[in-house]
Write a protein that holds these residues in place. Sequence first.
Motif, PDB file in Angstrom:
ATOM      1  N   ALA D 118      16.393   7.067 -12.432  1.00 13.31           N
ATOM      2  CA  ALA D 118      16.947   8.094 -13.392  1.00 13.31           C
ATOM      3  C   ALA D 118      16.903   8.066 -14.675  1.00 13.31           C
ATOM      4  CB  ALA D 118      17.663   8.924 -11.947  1.00 13.31           C
ATOM      5  N   ASP D 119      17.283   6.350 -15.072  1.00 17.19           N
ATOM      6  CA  ASP D 119      17.233   6.519 -16.024  1.00 17.19           C
ATOM      7  C   ASP D 119      15.963   6.523 -16.995  1.00 17.19           C
ATOM      8  OD1 ASP D 119      20.395   5.680 -16.036  1.00 17.19           O
ATOM      9  OD2 ASP D 119      20.161   3.390 -15.800  1.00 17.19           O
ATOM     10  N   TYR D 120      14.698   6.192 -16.355  1.00 19.41           N
ATOM     11  CA  TYR D 120      13.654   6.057 -17.019  1.00 19.41           C
ATOM     12  C   TYR D 120      12.725   7.398 -16.412  1.00 19.41           C
ATOM     13  CZ  TYR D 120      15.280   1.500 -18.933  1.00 19.41           C
ATOM     14  OH  TYR D 120      15.085   0.674 -19.631  1.00 19.41           O
ATOM     15  N   PHE D 121      12.701   7.986 -15.034  1.00 13.93           N
ATOM     16  CA  PHE D 121      11.558   8.502 -14.658  1.00 13.93           C
ATOM     17  C   PHE D 121      11.962   9.718 -14.242  1.00 13.93           C
ATOM     18  CE2 PHE D 121       9.634   3.830 -14.703  1.00 13.93           C
ATOM     19  CZ  PHE D 121       9.022   4.157 -15.310  1.00 13.93           C
ATOM     20  N   TYR D 122      11.779  11.231 -14.347  1.00 10.51           N
ATOM     21  CA  TYR D 122      12.731  12.387 -14.312  1.00 10.51           C
ATOM     22  C   TYR D 122      11.752  12.310 -13.507  1.00 10.51           C
ATOM     23  CZ  TYR D 122      15.142  16.076 -13.941  1.00 10.51           C
ATOM     24  OH  TYR D 122      16.193  17.761 -14.053  1.00 10.51           O
ATOM     25  N   GLY D 123      12.564  12.318 -11.381  1.00 12.66           N
ATOM     26  CA  GLY D 123      11.771  12.807 -10.946  1.00 12.66           C
ATOM     27  C   GLY D 123      10.771  11.349 -10.316  1.00 12.66           C
ATOM     28  N   GLU D 124      10.130  11.724  -8.568  1.00 16.40           N
ATOM     29  CA  GLU D 124       9.354  10.486  -8.054  1.00 16.40           C
ATOM     30  C   GLU D 124       7.674  10.437  -9.307  1.00 16.40           C
ATOM     31  OE1 GLU D 124       7.608  12.199  -4.837  1.00 16.40           O
ATOM     32  OE2 GLU D 124       6.221  13.855  -6.035  1.00 16.40           O
ATOM     33  N   ILE D 125       8.049   9.420  -9.166  1.00 18.07           N
ATOM     34  CA  ILE D 125       6.502   8.944  -9.686  1.00 18.07           C
ATOM     35  C   ILE D 125       5.241   9.261  -9.123  1.00 18.07           C
ATOM     36  CG2 ILE D 125       5.821   6.927 -11.141  1.00 18.07           C
ATOM     37  CD1 ILE D 125       8.199   5.457 -11.218  1.00 18.07           C
ATOM     38  N   PRO D 126       4.943   9.545  -9.106  1.00 18.50           N
ATOM     39  CA  PRO D 126       3.533  10.609  -7.831  1.00 18.50           C
ATOM     40  C   PRO D 126       2.436   9.840  -8.278  1.00 18.50           C
ATOM     41  CG  PRO D 126       3.410  11.235 -10.881  1.00 18.50           C
ATOM     42  CD  PRO D 126       4.687  10.842 -10.870  1.00 18.50           C
ATOM     43  N   CYS D 127       2.330   9.253  -7.096  1.00 17.26           N
ATOM     44  CA  CYS D 127       0.207   8.813  -6.654  1.00 17.26           C
ATOM     45  C   CYS D 127      -0.466   9.878  -6.428  1.00 17.26           C
ATOM     46  CB  CYS D 127       1.023   8.490  -4.881  1.00 17.26           C
ATOM     47  SG  CYS D 127      -0.254   7.666  -4.398  1.00 17.26           S
ATOM     48  N   THR D 128      -1.348  10.114  -6.909  1.00 15.63           N
ATOM     49  CA  THR D 128      -2.971  10.826  -7.291  1.00 15.63           C
ATOM     50  C   THR D 128      -3.413  11.023  -5.725  1.00 15.63           C
ATOM     51  OG1 THR D 128      -4.647   9.579  -8.140  1.00 15.63           O
ATOM     52  CG2 THR D 128      -2.831   9.837  -9.788  1.00 15.63           C
ATOM     53  N   ARG D 129      -3.691  12.615  -5.517  1.00 14.41           N
ATOM     54  CA  ARG D 129      -5.160  12.319  -4.655  1.00 14.41           C
ATOM     55  C   ARG D 129      -5.825  11.167  -5.073  1.00 14.41           C
ATOM     56  NH1 ARG D 129      -9.624  14.176  -6.156  1.00 14.41           N
ATOM     57  NH2 ARG D 129      -9.459  15.385  -7.678  1.00 14.41           N
ATOM     58  N   LYS D 130      -6.263  10.644  -4.172  1.00 14.24           N
ATOM     59  CA  LYS D 130      -7.733  10.396  -3.395  1.00 14.24           C
ATOM     60  C   LYS D 130      -9.082  10.547  -4.006  1.00 14.24           C
ATOM     61  CE  LYS D 130      -6.108   7.679   0.446  1.00 14.24           C
ATOM     62  NZ  LYS D 130      -7.207   6.460   1.521  1.00 14.24           N
ATOM     63  N   LEU D 131      -9.478  10.628  -4.846  1.00 15.06           N
ATOM     64  CA  LEU D 131     -11.178  10.535  -5.864  1.00 15.06           C
ATOM     65  C   LEU D 131     -12.059  11.195  -4.547  1.00 15.06           C
ATOM     66  CD1 LEU D 131     -11.058   7.799  -8.623  1.00 15.06           C
ATOM     67  CD2 LEU D 131     -10.466  10.433  -8.994  1.00 15.06           C
ATOM     68  N   SER D 132     -12.612  12.065  -4.664  1.00 14.39           N
ATOM     69  CA  SER D 132     -13.525  12.196  -3.875  1.00 14.39           C
ATOM     70  C   SER D 132     -15.137  11.371  -4.431  1.00 14.39           C
ATOM     71  CB  SER D 132     -14.218  13.655  -3.999  1.00 14.39           C
ATOM     72  OG  SER D 132     -15.253  13.416  -5.390  1.00 14.39           O
ATOM     73  N   GLU D 133     -16.202  10.852  -3.281  1.00 16.31           N
ATOM     74  CA  GLU D 133     -17.022  10.054  -3.794  1.00 16.31           C
ATOM     75  C   GLU D 133     -17.896   9.865  -4.731  1.00 16.31           C
ATOM     76  OE1 GLU D 133     -18.958   8.827   0.153  1.00 16.31           O
ATOM     77  OE2 GLU D 133     -20.549   8.247  -0.741  1.00 16.31           O
ATOM     78  N   GLU D 134     -18.056  11.599  -4.706  1.00 16.41           N
ATOM     79  CA  GLU D 134     -18.497  12.044  -6.074  1.00 16.41           C
ATOM     80  C   GLU D 134     -17.804  11.066  -7.464  1.00 16.41           C
ATOM     81  OE1 GLU D 134     -19.226  16.550  -6.087  1.00 16.41           O
ATOM     82  OE2 GLU D 134     -21.159  16.404  -6.387  1.00 16.41           O
ATOM     83  N   GLU D 135     -16.800  11.645  -7.958  1.00 19.69           N
ATOM     84  CA  GLU D 135     -15.424  11.169  -9.271  1.00 19.69           C
ATOM     85  C   GLU D 135     -15.793   9.734  -8.710  1.00 19.69           C
ATOM     86  OE1 GLU D 135     -12.382  15.007  -8.763  1.00 19.69           O
ATOM     87  OE2 GLU D 135     -11.983  13.372  -7.453  1.00 19.69           O
ATOM     88  N   ILE D 136     -15.521   8.842  -7.412  1.00 20.78           N
ATOM     89  CA  ILE D 136     -15.832   7.695  -7.703  1.00 20.78           C
ATOM     90  C   ILE D 136     -17.347   7.128  -8.370  1.00 20.78           C
ATOM     91  CG2 ILE D 136     -16.357   5.406  -6.989  1.00 20.78           C
ATOM     92  CD1 ILE D 136     -13.850   7.258  -4.854  1.00 20.78           C
ATOM     93  N   MET D 137     -18.224   7.677  -7.829  1.00 15.33           N
ATOM     94  CA  MET D 137     -19.515   7.601  -8.397  1.00 15.33           C
ATOM     95  C   MET D 137     -20.456   8.014  -9.486  1.00 15.33           C
ATOM     96  SD  MET D 137     -20.422   5.593  -6.390  1.00 15.33           S
ATOM     97  CE  MET D 137     -19.796   4.346  -4.753  1.00 15.33           C
ATOM     98  N   SER D 138     -19.623   8.713 -10.110  1.00 15.97           N
ATOM     99  CA  SER D 138     -19.803   9.142 -11.627  1.00 15.97           C
ATOM    100  C   SER D 138     -18.964   9.649 -12.800  1.00 15.97           C
ATOM    101  CB  SER D 138     -20.453  10.640 -11.396  1.00 15.97           C
ATOM    102  OG  SER D 138     -20.290  11.063 -12.473  1.00 15.97           O
ATOM    103  N   GLU D 139     -18.985   8.484 -13.283  1.00 19.69           N
ATOM    104  CA  GLU D 139     -17.777   8.517 -14.019  1.00 19.69           C
ATOM    105  C   GLU D 139     -16.569   8.057 -14.003  1.00 19.69           C
ATOM    106  OE1 GLU D 139     -18.923  10.575 -18.068  1.00 19.69           O
ATOM    107  OE2 GLU D 139     -19.087  12.918 -16.891  1.00 19.69           O
ATOM    108  N   TYR D 140     -16.560   6.824 -12.857  1.00 22.82           N
ATOM    109  CA  TYR D 140     -15.455   6.872 -12.044  1.00 22.82           C
ATOM    110  C   TYR D 140     -13.786   6.960 -12.708  1.00 22.82           C
ATOM    111  CZ  TYR D 140     -11.996   3.525  -9.953  1.00 22.82           C
ATOM    112  OH  TYR D 140     -10.787   2.521  -9.392  1.00 22.82           O
ATOM    113  N   GLU D 141     -13.820   6.200 -13.494  1.00 23.24           N
ATOM    114  CA  GLU D 141     -13.063   6.053 -14.712  1.00 23.24           C
ATOM    115  C   GLU D 141     -12.568   7.127 -15.998  1.00 23.24           C
ATOM    116  OE1 GLU D 141     -16.056   3.527 -14.905  1.00 23.24           O
ATOM    117  OE2 GLU D 141     -14.743   1.585 -14.591  1.00 23.24           O
ATOM    118  N   LYS D 142     -13.035   7.450 -16.123  1.00 25.26           N
ATOM    119  CA  LYS D 142     -12.806   9.106 -16.530  1.00 25.26           C
ATOM    120  C   LYS D 142     -12.152   9.989 -15.837  1.00 25.26           C
ATOM    121  CE  LYS D 142     -15.365  13.474 -18.770  1.00 25.26           C
ATOM    122  NZ  LYS D 142     -15.854  13.782 -19.456  1.00 25.26           N
TER     123      LYS D 142
END
Lengths: 229, 229, 229, 229
Positions: D118-142
């Motif tokens: 709580a001293d540094y992060f307000y609320g939980e540190i979120p985990c993103t949803r998984k990327l879809s196969e389409e997202e992974i295969m095209s401009e993954y880092e973006k």
Amino acid sequence: MLEKLKEKVLKANLELPKRNLVTYTWGNVSEIDRESKLIVIKPSGVDYDEMTEEDMVVVDLKGDIVEGKLRPSSDTPTHIELYKKYPDIGGIVHTHSSWATSWAQSGKSIPVMGTTHADYFYGEIPCTRKLSEEEIMSEYEKQTGLVIIETFKDRNPMYTPGVIVNDHGPFNWGKDSNEAVHNAVVMEEVAKMAFRAKMLSPEDNGADEALVTKHFLRKHGENAYYGQG
Amino acid sequence: MLEKLKEKVLKANLELPKRNLVTYTWGNVSEIDRESKLIVIKPSGVDYDEMTEEDMVVVDLKGDIVEGKLRPSSDTPTHIELYKKYPDIGGIVHTHSSWATSWAQSGKSIPVMGTTHADYFYGEIPCTRKLSEEEIMSEYEKQTGLVIIETFKDRNPMYTPGVIVNDHGPFNWGKDSNEAVHNAVVMEEVAKMAFRAKMLSPEDNGADEALVTKHFLRKHGENAYYGQG
Amino acid sequence: MLEKLKEKVLKANLELPKRNLVTYTWGNVSEIDRESKLIVIKPSGVDYDEMTEEDMVVVDLKGDIVEGKLRPSSDTPTHIELYKKYPDIGGIVHTHSSWATSWAQSGKSIPVMGTTHADYFYGEIPCTRKLSEEEIMSEYEKQTGLVIIETFKDRNPMYTPGVIVNDHGPFNWGKDSNEAVHNAVVMEEVAKMAFRAKMLSPEDNGADEALVTKHFLRKHGENAYYGQG
Amino acid sequence: MLEKLKEKVLKANLELPKRNLVTYTWGNVSEIDRESKLIVIKPSGVDYDEMTEEDMVVVDLKGDIVEGKLRPSSDTPTHIELYKKYPDIGGIVHTHSSWATSWAQSGKSIPVMGTTHADYFYGEIPCTRKLSEEEIMSEYEKQTGLVIIETFKDRNPMYTPGVIVNDHGPFNWGKDSNEAVHNAVVMEEVAKMAFRAKMLSPEDNGADEALVTKHFLRKHGENAYYGQG
């Protein structure tokens, strides 16, 4: 008196902080001179940083101080019982190293989860039974030695050179103080890996007997072929 | 003013990074001069690497700065409550050391799983109740001190020189700042080994009373026989 | 004879203690000179601190010592089987590194829990089946090599440059000894993070196939775009 | 060109091995010069030991190299998306630090188990949803950048300066590269203690809202009273 042995025992004690087996003044190593039946042991509660050869204490098998300005380790009576019972033991070490002590506090023996264990310890590393209130209240440290002996009544302590004392911590031994400390370092590593393997496979009770025997015999006995020996 | 005590408190604070109890500027150690009723404490948010004796802050028991160019630790009101309540406490330390803080975050007291614990802490290391919203919103750090006192209402804090504050972290104390830090180092080790023992034996609630008492009395009280004292 | 290779293999071996993969004399690295079909390998049971280029042992693919005053690693027959079977393997390393060995002792393959794994190892890092008593009792180290080969019968070992031998520990390889050790360091890190992720999500069996493939291909193959290559 | 910023970004990158957040060449830190809209970032796959100011790469917000002999980090498109979206972010860091990555691999957000978080992060540190196969295969880092932005659509990233990308690892940020790395170090510590607290109390979902808010406001905002500010 026993100057070379004092130097050796000092060095073996200094291995404990170097190998991260102890915090502050915890832990103690001893070695016996079988000819004179005298034991050289670490003094009680002295900083490793400041310890010298002269601080080492010489005691006999009754526990009386033969030479030394300081009190011997409070665990001296445990060492004495083991030296008296097992003529092949030349050196003994006791620590509260964190992985082995965690097992001791769980009250469980360390099962043979793999070959690292089998290379050094034949069969599980046993956890002693709990001491009774009577044993604790009278000559506690001597009783600790006796319960170790009871635990090994059907085993050869030179094949399994270590034990965990229930709710307390590990003792290790060897033909001299160097080997005892070596076994303590290995047992800590073995205890760490057994913990993690049990977390991954709680139902797994260890490696097959044939594998255990094979690895132990690669390093010990007549047909050993590990090392340059 | 209190130059020797400032030097001592600085050194006790520098033990925290050396013993791996703190990250960045976290943590704080203080000591009280009972004669003048003045407390020397670490300043807030200053790097350990750059800290000097002159940075130490002198405050009185009302929390007013008596000497010092910097703000005292934001946890100063917690220290003050403990010094006011317990005349035997001479030094106090607070950290977010990782094992003890993990227990604090679990909301559970650290059970006496073995003799390492019993050598230093008589009985479990208690976890405080959670603070109410009201307590948090008004004089939070003072309330932290008061909830520690509430937790020890039936116990002698000199026999159990540490506490874990619920969802926050550990406080330790001793007759001076050195002993307080020593107890913090040991409590971290104890917390680590209790965690692992609980993972191995979740149903195990600790060592027998007789063993706990025996080990505590080996090191404390009239008949202690550990060390050279 | 093979002086440059001896120097290289010595350096690769010395990475093991530097990267905290070994205790005492454990572990061994080798590299093959494909032209002369000779292998340079660490001697058995020699301290890393005292090891020199001259201590490296040269053996042929039958396991006979061609040059060297010391016995080669007792695991030499395992290395030989892998070199004979896989012409792309240039270097091999075996350790009892603690996280990978913990997985080996659990008898479970390391699942692909995330991209760190996928960057280096395509698919799970397999755990071999247990050896039979017969295999253990006759040419044990050779059988260890054969069971690794059996485990990879439908896989390309250059895409998954590591294995964990059941109840024993990890072997890694690469195009040379440096790459083998690099893969061992990464596998240890991967094993550690997979352990923790499984503790947090026991039901989670790993990352999606698309993510795994993407990360592997970022670093390997024709269209790799990681690094300066 | 941007010589002072290159020096600063180099130093921030060198903090990563010093703070044990990276293995080999893993990880990368960048900082943006908001006036020129140019980003200075670590090159891809270069050893920290050998890295110099000249190796730092200058890219614009389209990802084109403006200055530098080396390829920028393969994660550069992720950094760019965050800089484009959030004008308050001045520095970004990505690592595969082991505790935060273990959480990422579990697919779970890091709950606020205590005040260190709580001293540094307000609320939980979120985990993103998984990327879809389409997202992974095209401009993954973006796409990795875009999924972080999606995760923060109802949150202020400056109040929670970090995220864990599902099955991948952590990203942190701050007003500049130093603050970003500082937050990464703290998040690793927070991730470690949250893991252990969850092991001890699997049913515990974190600290009370009042405590979390109190601690965050002790260090942030108008009425902050931690430190010398």
